[in-house]
Design a protein around this motif. Structure first.
Motif, mmCIF file in Angstrom:
data_model
loop_
_atom_site.group_PDB
_atom_site.id
_atom_site.type_symbol
_atom_site.label_atom_id
_atom_site.label_comp_id
_atom_site.label_asym_id
_atom_site.label_seq_id
_atom_site.Cartn_x
_atom_site.Cartn_y
_atom_site.Cartn_z
ATOM 1 N N LEU A 107 0.823 -1.213 0.000
ATOM 2 C CA LEU A 107 0.000 0.000 0.000
ATOM 3 C C LEU A 107 0.856 1.261 0.000
ATOM 4 C CD1 LEU A 107 -2.771 -1.262 2.381
ATOM 5 C CD2 LEU A 107 -3.069 -0.592 -0.013
ATOM 6 N N LEU A 108 2.011 1.195 0.642
ATOM 7 C CA LEU A 108 2.941 2.327 0.592
ATOM 8 C C LEU A 108 3.453 2.501 -0.844
ATOM 9 C CD1 LEU A 108 4.650 4.570 1.836
ATOM 10 C CD2 LEU A 108 6.288 2.836 2.569
ATOM 11 N N LEU A 109 3.789 1.385 -1.504
ATOM 12 C CA LEU A 109 4.265 1.451 -2.888
ATOM 13 C C LEU A 109 3.190 2.036 -3.806
ATOM 14 C CD1 LEU A 109 6.190 -1.936 -3.306
ATOM 15 C CD2 LEU A 109 7.156 0.326 -2.928
ATOM 16 N N ALA A 110 1.931 1.642 -3.564
ATOM 17 C CA ALA A 110 0.824 2.174 -4.366
ATOM 18 C C ALA A 110 0.782 3.693 -4.250
ATOM 19 C CB ALA A 110 -0.507 1.568 -3.913
ATOM 20 N N ARG A 111 1.111 4.187 -3.061
ATOM 21 C CA ARG A 111 1.045 5.627 -2.798
ATOM 22 C C ARG A 111 2.216 6.390 -3.406
ATOM 23 N NH1 ARG A 111 1.023 10.025 -2.807
ATOM 24 N NH2 ARG A 111 0.403 11.630 -1.331
ATOM 25 N N VAL A 112 3.377 5.742 -3.508
ATOM 26 C CA VAL A 112 4.577 6.505 -3.895
ATOM 27 C C VAL A 112 5.089 6.227 -5.303
ATOM 28 C CG1 VAL A 112 5.349 6.694 -1.506
ATOM 29 C CG2 VAL A 112 6.242 4.851 -2.937
ATOM 30 N N ASN A 113 4.756 5.066 -5.887
ATOM 31 C CA ASN A 113 5.320 4.761 -7.195
ATOM 32 C C ASN A 113 4.834 5.749 -8.243
ATOM 33 O OD1 ASN A 113 7.206 2.777 -6.819
ATOM 34 N ND2 ASN A 113 5.760 1.099 -7.014
ATOM 35 N N GLY A 114 5.789 6.264 -9.021
ATOM 36 C CA GLY A 114 5.454 7.226 -10.060
ATOM 37 C C GLY A 114 5.622 8.670 -9.613
ATOM 38 N N LEU A 115 5.997 8.876 -8.357
ATOM 39 C CA LEU A 115 6.182 10.245 -7.868
ATOM 40 C C LEU A 115 7.575 10.764 -8.192
ATOM 41 C CD1 LEU A 115 4.622 10.102 -4.264
ATOM 42 C CD2 LEU A 115 3.502 10.728 -6.412
ATOM 43 N N SER A 116 7.690 12.083 -8.248
ATOM 44 C CA SER A 116 9.011 12.704 -8.355
ATOM 45 C C SER A 116 9.619 12.737 -6.954
ATOM 46 C CB SER A 116 8.872 14.132 -8.890
ATOM 47 O OG SER A 116 8.233 14.940 -7.912
ATOM 48 N N ALA A 117 10.901 13.050 -6.875
ATOM 49 C CA ALA A 117 11.574 13.118 -5.572
ATOM 50 C C ALA A 117 10.904 14.162 -4.677
ATOM 51 C CB ALA A 117 13.059 13.437 -5.757
ATOM 52 N N ASP A 118 10.494 15.290 -5.258
ATOM 53 C CA ASP A 118 9.821 16.345 -4.480
ATOM 54 C C ASP A 118 8.494 15.863 -3.927
ATOM 55 O OD1 ASP A 118 11.798 18.189 -4.714
ATOM 56 O OD2 ASP A 118 10.858 19.329 -6.339
ATOM 57 N N GLU A 119 7.708 15.186 -4.774
ATOM 58 C CA GLU A 119 6.402 14.679 -4.337
ATOM 59 C C GLU A 119 6.581 13.624 -3.244
ATOM 60 O OE1 GLU A 119 3.754 15.095 -8.420
ATOM 61 O OE2 GLU A 119 5.144 13.424 -8.212
ATOM 62 N N LEU A 120 7.615 12.818 -3.407
ATOM 63 C CA LEU A 120 7.903 11.756 -2.442
ATOM 64 C C LEU A 120 8.137 12.344 -1.056
ATOM 65 C CD1 LEU A 120 8.368 8.688 -2.288
ATOM 66 C CD2 LEU A 120 10.761 9.104 -2.834
#
Length: 134
Positions: free
Chosen positions: A83-96
């Motif tokens: 679920l954490l991966l679902a939330r973060v995959n595809g984000l930029s470093a700033d969004e992360l």
């Protein structure tokens, strides 16, 4: 900030769950669907320290967007990590860097599943993601 498609799907699924037991089952299913990491990736260098369970994490940058893969020896942790991966995959470093972990699991209705040690472990995973993203 808009959510990745997988995160939207996770929210829809978990918010539609009838109750705690159904969410717990969904959590296990998400963990079971997590693609296995190869033994090559399950090395100490990829291990996230600060987790009671063993968690391995690898990440790669594609066109400015991060893709992470992770695995754990604990089924429940695999679900939370999925679920954490679902939330973060595809984000930029700033969004992360802007991801609010407690808020995310709160939205999913899983806060009570986060004991202090699990919460610390997931925070360690997110911190490691931020380190990889530089």
């Amino acid at each position: 900030m808009s959510l990745p498609a997988d995160a939207v799907m996770a929210l829809d699924t978990f918010q539609a769950a009838a109750g705690w037991e159904q969410r717990a089952r969904l959590l296990m299913q998400w963990g079971d669907r997590l693609p296995a990491l190869s033994d090559v990736d399950k090395v100490d260098a990829n291990r996230v320290h600060g987790c009671e369970s063993q968690v391995w994490l690898v990440g790669s940058l594609n066109d400015g967007h991060w893709q992470f893969a992770a695995s754990s020896d604990a089924r429940l942790i695999r679900g939370l990590v999925a679920l954490l991966l679902a939330r973060v995959n595809g984000l930029s470093a700033d969004e992360l860097r802007q991801v609010d972990l407690p808020e995310w699991f709160n939205q999913l209705g899983l806060s009570r599943q986060l004991s202090p040690s699990r919460s610390n472990g997931l925070n360690a995973v997110l911190q490691r993601m931020n380190e990889l993203a530089g």
